[in-house]
Design an enzyme around this catalytic site. Structure first.
Site, PDB file in Angstrom:
ATOM      1  N   CYS A  65       0.811  -1.224   0.000  1.00  0.00           N
ATOM      2  CA  CYS A  65       0.000   0.000   0.000  1.00  0.00           C
ATOM      3  C   CYS A  65       0.844   1.274   0.000  1.00  0.00           C
ATOM      4  CB  CYS A  65      -0.873  -0.051   1.249  1.00  0.00           C
ATOM      5  SG  CYS A  65      -1.740   1.480   1.600  1.00  0.00           S
ATOM      6  N   TRP A  98      -7.037  -7.472   5.254  1.00  0.00           N
ATOM      7  CA  TRP A  98      -5.615  -7.703   5.538  1.00  0.00           C
ATOM      8  C   TRP A  98      -5.449  -8.721   6.658  1.00  0.00           C
ATOM      9  CZ3 TRP A  98      -2.946  -5.891   1.731  1.00  0.00           C
ATOM     10  CH2 TRP A  98      -3.264  -4.673   1.126  1.00  0.00           C
ATOM     11  N   ARG A 131     -14.157   0.632   6.338  1.00  0.00           N
ATOM     12  CA  ARG A 131     -13.121  -0.295   5.891  1.00  0.00           C
ATOM     13  C   ARG A 131     -12.026  -0.387   6.941  1.00  0.00           C
ATOM     14  NH1 ARG A 131     -13.292  -1.643   0.880  1.00  0.00           N
ATOM     15  NH2 ARG A 131     -14.871  -0.667  -0.424  1.00  0.00           N
ATOM     16  N   THR A 133      -8.563  -0.237   6.938  1.00  0.00           N
ATOM     17  CA  THR A 133      -7.453   0.117   6.041  1.00  0.00           C
ATOM     18  C   THR A 133      -6.129   0.229   6.798  1.00  0.00           C
ATOM     19  OG1 THR A 133      -7.992   2.455   6.367  1.00  0.00           O
ATOM     20  CG2 THR A 133      -8.920   1.403   4.416  1.00  0.00           C
ATOM     21  N   VAL A 134      -5.046   0.057   6.053  1.00  0.00           N
ATOM     22  CA  VAL A 134      -3.718   0.409   6.533  1.00  0.00           C
ATOM     23  C   VAL A 134      -3.389   1.781   5.955  1.00  0.00           C
ATOM     24  CG1 VAL A 134      -2.693  -1.861   6.887  1.00  0.00           C
ATOM     25  CG2 VAL A 134      -2.772  -0.901   4.569  1.00  0.00           C
ATOM     26  N   GLU A 149      -5.062   7.883   9.139  1.00  0.00           N
ATOM     27  CA  GLU A 149      -4.922   8.681   7.916  1.00  0.00           C
ATOM     28  C   GLU A 149      -3.434   8.964   7.692  1.00  0.00           C
ATOM     29  OE1 GLU A 149      -6.676   9.774   5.252  1.00  0.00           O
ATOM     30  OE2 GLU A 149      -4.681  10.523   4.757  1.00  0.00           O
ATOM     31  N   SER A 150      -2.902   8.399   6.619  1.00  0.00           N
ATOM     32  CA  SER A 150      -1.458   8.486   6.403  1.00  0.00           C
ATOM     33  C   SER A 150      -0.960   9.924   6.249  1.00  0.00           C
ATOM     34  CB  SER A 150      -1.069   7.662   5.177  1.00  0.00           C
ATOM     35  OG  SER A 150      -1.716   8.153   4.026  1.00  0.00           O
ATOM     36  N   TYR A 195      -6.124   5.066  -8.515  1.00  0.00           N
ATOM     37  CA  TYR A 195      -7.227   4.241  -7.975  1.00  0.00           C
ATOM     38  C   TYR A 195      -8.535   4.586  -8.670  1.00  0.00           C
ATOM     39  CZ  TYR A 195      -4.292   2.401  -4.241  1.00  0.00           C
ATOM     40  OH  TYR A 195      -3.310   1.744  -3.548  1.00  0.00           O
TER      41      TYR A 195
HETATM   42  N1  LIG Z   1      -6.853   7.583   3.558  1.00  0.00           N
HETATM   43  C1  LIG Z   1      -6.187   6.415   3.895  1.00  0.00           C
HETATM   44  C2  LIG Z   1      -6.327   5.386   2.793  1.00  0.00           C
HETATM   45  C3  LIG Z   1      -5.700   4.083   3.146  1.00  0.00           C
HETATM   46  C4  LIG Z   1      -6.152   2.951   2.211  1.00  0.00           C
HETATM   47  O1  LIG Z   1      -7.087   3.102   1.410  1.00  0.00           O
HETATM   48  N2  LIG Z   1      -5.485   1.786   2.310  1.00  0.00           N
HETATM   49  C5  LIG Z   1      -5.851   0.641   1.487  1.00  0.00           C
HETATM   50  C6  LIG Z   1      -4.641  -0.088   0.946  1.00  0.00           C
HETATM   51  S1  LIG Z   1      -3.833   0.760  -0.362  1.00  0.00           S
HETATM   52  C7  LIG Z   1      -6.569  -0.391   2.336  1.00  0.00           C
HETATM   53  O2  LIG Z   1      -6.137  -0.711   3.420  1.00  0.00           O
HETATM   54  N3  LIG Z   1      -7.662  -0.921   1.806  1.00  0.00           N
HETATM   55  C8  LIG Z   1      -8.423  -1.943   2.474  1.00  0.00           C
HETATM   56  C9  LIG Z   1      -9.883  -1.735   2.197  1.00  0.00           C
HETATM   57  O3  LIG Z   1     -10.247  -0.823   1.459  1.00  0.00           O
HETATM   58  O4  LIG Z   1     -10.673  -2.510   2.756  1.00  0.00           O
HETATM   59  C10 LIG Z   1      -4.744   6.786   4.163  1.00  0.00           C
HETATM   60  O5  LIG Z   1      -4.114   7.439   3.317  1.00  0.00           O
HETATM   61  O6  LIG Z   1      -4.246   6.456   5.225  1.00  0.00           O
END
Ligand SMILES: N[C@@H](CCC(=O)N[C@@H](CS)C(=O)NCC(=O)O)C(=O)O
Length: 318
Positions: A65, A98, A131, A133-134, A149-150, A195
């Site tokens: 990611c 994940w 979601r 997310t990482v 939030e990265s 994306y």
């Molecule tokens: N806004 C978030 C976006 C993070 C994100 O979308 N990560 C994706 C991987 S590239 C993820 O974990 N997706 C899992 C999902 O959508 O369920 C950030 O920048 O931290």
């Protein structure tokens, strides 16, 4: 995704609720927005009580990611390896999102004992909807998510840890306005644009996204004429944000996300720029092309057979 704290259905990265009326992909807003600060006062958003301390915080990332890897990269370049610990999930998305495990380059979650990342979300917020997310920045003391939030996490890793890290500044005061101004189109057209191209569900949404992607690729190629980095000699946050997308471009976005007007390797300034950043000590270990390819090509909606292409050739030997 999680709905009221329960994992629902099999994982699908492109769901109908992620679309606007024109079939364009809409990224969800990150929900945990607290900040680690030098004292324990609140940051720009969220609540206080998260002072910078060695050993207290943990990052959950995926090497696939780009958003997670920009946090990993700032942690590394700021010399915070021993201050903020890390767990890496396995590269392939499972039906429950994940997963932690023994895939080379990944770890088990020895901190919280979770099998899936979504368990970390429900540990912090038992009724979480969204979601999983990482990246996730976890507070071992308060047993909760500080921030997911990265864009926020890279700012706090850069600016909140004081003496615990080195004094390199990727967001120097004299460049802040310019950095913010350039981050915006790089995010909209390129980081997130790829994306929007890959997850588009109409021809029009796809084409709009791809034009934006290549506008930004071409602008960056031009801007780097005679310059080492986007703002001259200093590597800044904006370079880190651009780098993580460019380094995935030929291996994932060009083919899988159909961003195929050009490859990065066809752009001499961008290729030199990627190599220049790759050889900065610490950078290369945050780039794992195998995880990147396996991760993107495990998105079943885009690649039902799961076949992972052999190419492209690596950017640097070895
Ligand atoms: N806004 C978030 C976006 C993070 C994100 O979308 N990560 C994706 C991987 S590239 C993820 O974990 N997706 C899992 C999902 O959508 O369920 C950030 O920048 O931290």
């Amino acid at each position: 995704m999680l709905v009221n704290g329960k994992w629902t259905g099999s994982y699908h990265p492109v769901q109908s609720k992620d679309k606007d009326a024109k079939g364009a992909f809409v990224r969800q807003e990150s929900q945990f927005r607290n900040w680690i600060t030098r004292d324990d006062r609140p940051g720009p958003t969220g609540e206080g009580g998260f002072p910078a301390e060695a050993g207290r915080y943990h990052l959950y990332v995926a090497l696939t990611c780009p958003w997670a890897c920009r946090t990993l990269l700032v942690r590394k370049l700021k010399g915070l390896d021993d201050v903020v610990s890390v767990s890496v999930v396995e590269p392939c998305l499972t039906d429950e999102g994940w997963r932690f495990g023994d895939f080379p380059g990944a770890n088990r979650d020895t901190l919280n004992g979770a099998t899936y990342l979504h368990e970390i979300y429900t540990r912090a917020a038992p009724a979480y909807t969204g979601r999983a997310t990482v990246p996730v920045l976890w507070d071992k003391q308060r047993q909760t998510i500080v921030n997911n939030e990265s864009a926020d996490i890279i700012r706090m890793l850069n600016g909140s840890f004081g003496e615990l890290g080195n004094n390199i500044d990727f967001y120097p005061p004299d460049l802040r306005a310019e950095i913010d101004a350039l981050n915006e189109p790089i995010y909209r057209k390129l980081n997130n644009g790829v994306y929007r191209a890959g997850f588009a569900s109409t021809q029009q949404a796809y084409e709009e996204a791809v034009w934006g992607v290549f506008e930004m690729i071409d602008e960056s190629e031009q801007r780097l004429t005679g310059r080492s980095f986007l703002f001259g000699d200093r590597l800044t946050e904006t370079d880190i944000r651009l780098f993580v997308t460019l380094v995935r471009f030929d291996a994932a976005y060009h083919d899988l996300f159909k961003c195929n007007l050009r490859r990065v390797i066809d752009c001499p300034n961008l290729t030199a720029y990627l190599r220049r950043i790759m050889i900065i000590p610490g950078v290369r270990e945050t780039v794992n092309i195998e995880h990147i390819k396996l991760g993107y090509y495990s998105i079943k909606a885009l690649n039902p057979t799961g076949i992972v292409p052999l190419g492209p050739e690596p950017l640097l030997p070895g």
